[in-house]
Design a protein around this motif. Structure first.
Motif, short mmCIF file in Angstrom:
data_model
loop_
_atom_site.label_atom_id
_atom_site.label_comp_id
_atom_site.label_asym_id
_atom_site.label_seq_id
_atom_site.Cartn_x
_atom_site.Cartn_y
_atom_site.Cartn_z
N GLY A 149 11.34 4.58 -2.40
CA GLY A 149 11.27 5.62 -1.40
C GLY A 149 10.68 5.19 -0.08
N GLY A 150 10.59 3.86 0.16
CA GLY A 150 10.01 3.37 1.40
C GLY A 150 8.51 3.46 1.44
N GLN A 151 7.87 3.71 0.29
CA GLN A 151 6.41 3.82 0.24
C GLN A 151 5.77 2.44 0.26
OE1 GLN A 151 4.89 7.06 0.08
NE2 GLN A 151 7.00 7.51 0.64
N ILE A 152 4.54 2.36 0.78
CA ILE A 152 3.87 1.07 0.94
C ILE A 152 2.90 0.83 -0.21
CG2 ILE A 152 2.39 -0.33 2.41
CD1 ILE A 152 3.51 1.14 4.80
N PHE A 153 2.95 -0.39 -0.73
CA PHE A 153 2.06 -0.84 -1.79
C PHE A 153 1.30 -2.07 -1.30
CE2 PHE A 153 5.16 1.58 -4.02
CZ PHE A 153 4.60 1.98 -5.23
N LEU A 179 -0.52 3.04 -1.49
CA LEU A 179 -1.42 3.49 -0.44
C LEU A 179 -1.50 5.01 -0.38
CD1 LEU A 179 -1.06 1.00 2.52
CD2 LEU A 179 -2.28 0.78 0.34
N GLN A 180 -0.45 5.71 -0.77
CA GLN A 180 -0.57 7.17 -0.91
C GLN A 180 -1.47 7.44 -2.11
OE1 GLN A 180 2.70 10.22 -0.37
NE2 GLN A 180 2.46 10.32 -2.59
N GLY A 181 -2.61 8.05 -1.84
CA GLY A 181 -3.54 8.35 -2.91
C GLY A 181 -4.48 7.22 -3.26
N ALA A 182 -4.38 6.06 -2.58
CA ALA A 182 -5.15 4.88 -3.00
C ALA A 182 -5.02 4.70 -4.50
CB ALA A 182 -6.62 5.00 -2.59
N HIS A 183 -3.79 4.84 -4.97
CA HIS A 183 -3.48 5.01 -6.38
C HIS A 183 -3.14 3.65 -7.00
CE1 HIS A 183 -1.52 7.93 -9.44
NE2 HIS A 183 -1.61 6.74 -10.01
N LEU A 184 -4.05 3.12 -7.80
CA LEU A 184 -3.78 1.87 -8.49
C LEU A 184 -2.69 2.12 -9.53
CD1 LEU A 184 -5.95 -1.01 -9.32
CD2 LEU A 184 -4.83 0.02 -11.29
N PRO A 226 -0.35 -5.10 -19.90
CA PRO A 226 -1.24 -4.51 -18.90
C PRO A 226 -2.27 -3.58 -19.54
CG PRO A 226 0.94 -3.51 -18.79
CD PRO A 226 1.06 -4.65 -19.73
N LEU A 227 -3.39 -3.38 -18.85
CA LEU A 227 -4.38 -2.40 -19.29
C LEU A 227 -4.02 -1.00 -18.82
CD1 LEU A 227 -6.10 -4.87 -20.08
CD2 LEU A 227 -8.09 -3.63 -19.17
N ILE A 228 -3.32 -0.92 -17.69
CA ILE A 228 -3.02 0.37 -17.07
C ILE A 228 -1.56 0.72 -17.32
CG2 ILE A 228 -2.91 1.61 -14.87
CD1 ILE A 228 -5.77 1.00 -15.87
N TRP A 229 -1.32 1.98 -17.71
CA TRP A 229 0.02 2.46 -18.03
C TRP A 229 0.60 3.23 -16.85
CZ3 TRP A 229 2.09 7.43 -18.21
CH2 TRP A 229 3.31 7.59 -18.88
N LEU A 230 1.89 3.01 -16.59
CA LEU A 230 2.62 3.74 -15.56
C LEU A 230 3.95 4.17 -16.16
CD1 LEU A 230 2.62 4.52 -12.46
CD2 LEU A 230 4.03 2.46 -12.15
N SER A 231 4.27 5.45 -16.02
CA SER A 231 5.52 5.96 -16.57
C SER A 231 6.71 5.29 -15.90
CB SER A 231 5.61 7.47 -16.40
OG SER A 231 6.88 7.94 -16.82
N GLU A 232 7.73 4.96 -16.70
CA GLU A 232 8.97 4.41 -16.14
C GLU A 232 9.70 5.45 -15.31
OE1 GLU A 232 11.28 2.79 -19.31
OE2 GLU A 232 9.64 1.53 -20.05
N LYS A 233 9.34 6.71 -15.45
CA LYS A 233 9.98 7.78 -14.67
C LYS A 233 9.09 8.31 -13.55
CE LYS A 233 12.69 10.79 -16.58
NZ LYS A 233 13.19 11.91 -17.40
N SER A 234 8.06 7.55 -13.19
CA SER A 234 7.19 7.98 -12.09
C SER A 234 7.99 8.15 -10.81
CB SER A 234 6.08 6.96 -11.85
OG SER A 234 5.13 6.98 -12.90
N ARG A 235 7.66 9.20 -10.07
CA ARG A 235 8.32 9.48 -8.80
C ARG A 235 7.37 9.11 -7.66
NH1 ARG A 235 8.53 14.72 -11.45
NH2 ARG A 235 10.40 14.87 -12.76
N PHE A 236 7.84 8.26 -6.78
CA PHE A 236 7.03 7.83 -5.64
C PHE A 236 7.51 8.59 -4.41
CE2 PHE A 236 6.87 4.41 -8.73
CZ PHE A 236 5.52 4.17 -8.82
N ALA A 237 7.20 9.87 -4.38
CA ALA A 237 7.67 10.74 -3.30
C ALA A 237 6.51 11.12 -2.39
CB ALA A 237 8.31 12.00 -3.88
#
Length: 300
Positions: free
Chosen positions: A23-27, A41-46, A57-68
């Motif tokens: 979505g053009g979001q910056i990481f 960078l949105q949310g300072a979200h690791l 990994p120690l941290i889980w991220l959904s494969e269906k996460s929406r970066f909106a």
């Protein structure tokens, strides 16, 4: 929003990189000899953390996460601030505050061979001031090494006492929720959100066979996720956090949310270091408060 040129002032060759993601979001991507991580960078979200000593990994991220834009994402480490759960007075304000859905600004970075730091700050906007009319500069320092450290610092720069709720709403990656157990909360009082916030007392370690949503009160203990499928323990150390929230949605609720894969909920457990419910803070004028966590993996 910081321009890419402004962000690249904080890039460090071989260690800190900035990129456009979904979505053009910056990481910000972080790499060193000890671990790798990514920060939205949105949310300072690791969104990712993996020590090089770990196969998974120690941290889980959904494969269906929406970066909106303006939307929360499923997984990682959402920053809940300046309240946790619903707003106490206005149900129209977002659950868990606005910090996790607004852009943060990178303000510092540094790195050695095996430890990298990045600091982000949340700048107020007209929208956030309408929800939070207080002068409270807030920053998040993330330290990536063999362990992950996160420090959220709030400064009450105003003239009035404020009530502050906060949490690191961390999703940990597990082999299968049915087989893990959580140590560290035996004997603690908790509020059971699945039973209309009934007050209960924990007996022994926590195991999971249904939706679980609990706020454990007045506890500063380390918690340890024992995970026989991944042959490891994840240690959750916290400082200046008097609540621990434990959550798994289970199958029916996860399916209704729409941002889980069919079995994604099996591979996650939220253990959240917080100041919430009866443990919200009263921050005096001029006072600073830092909520700190450290996550590490140990062999089982």
């Amino acid at each position: 929003m910081q321009s890419f040129d402004a962000l690249n002032r904080y890039a460090i060759p071989e260690h800190v990189f900035f990129r456009f993601g979904p979505g053009g979001q910056i990481f910000a991507d972080i790499r060193n000899s000890s671990a790798s991580a990514s920060v939205f960078l949105q949310g300072a979200h690791l969104t990712a953390f993996q020590p090089r000593s770990q196969y998974d990994p120690l941290i889980w991220l959904s494969e269906k996460s929406r970066f909106a834009v303006g939307k929360s994402i499923r997984g990682g480490v959402p920053v809940c601030w300046p309240w946790f759960g619903p707003h106490p007075d206005n149900s129209q304000f977002p659950a868990h505050g606005f910090a996790r859905t607004h852009l943060w600004t990178v303000s510092d970075s540094s790195s050695s061979k095996d430890i990298t730091r990045i600091t982000l700050t949340l700048e107020p906007t007209n929208e956030t001031r309408a929800q939070w009319p207080h002068e409270t500069p807030v920053s998040l320092e993330i330290v990536v090494s063999e362990t992950l450290e996160m420090s959220l610092t709030t400064h009450n720069a105003g003239n009035d006492t404020i009530t502050l709720g906060e949490a690191f709403h961390t999703y940990f990656h597990v082999g299968d929720i049915h087989s893990v157990r959580l140590e560290g909360l035996d004997g603690c009082t908790y509020l059971d959100k699945t039973a209309d916030f009934a007050r209960k007392q924990q007996e022994g370690d926590i195991t999971f066979n249904a939706e679980t949503d609990r706020v454990y009160l007045n506890t500063q203990n380390d918690c340890i996720i024992h995970d026989p499928r991944m042959y490891r323990r994840i240690r959750i150390h916290k400082e200046h956090a008097d609540s621990t929230v434990v959550w798994t949605p289970w199958a029916e609720k996860a399916a209704a949310m729409g941002d889980y894969t069919p079995d994604g909920w099996r591979q996650m457990l939220c253990v959240e270091s917080a100041n919430a419910a009866e443990n919200v803070l009263q921050l005096q004028p001029g006072e600073k408060h830092t909520l700190m966590v450290r996550y590490s993996a140990e062999p089982l």
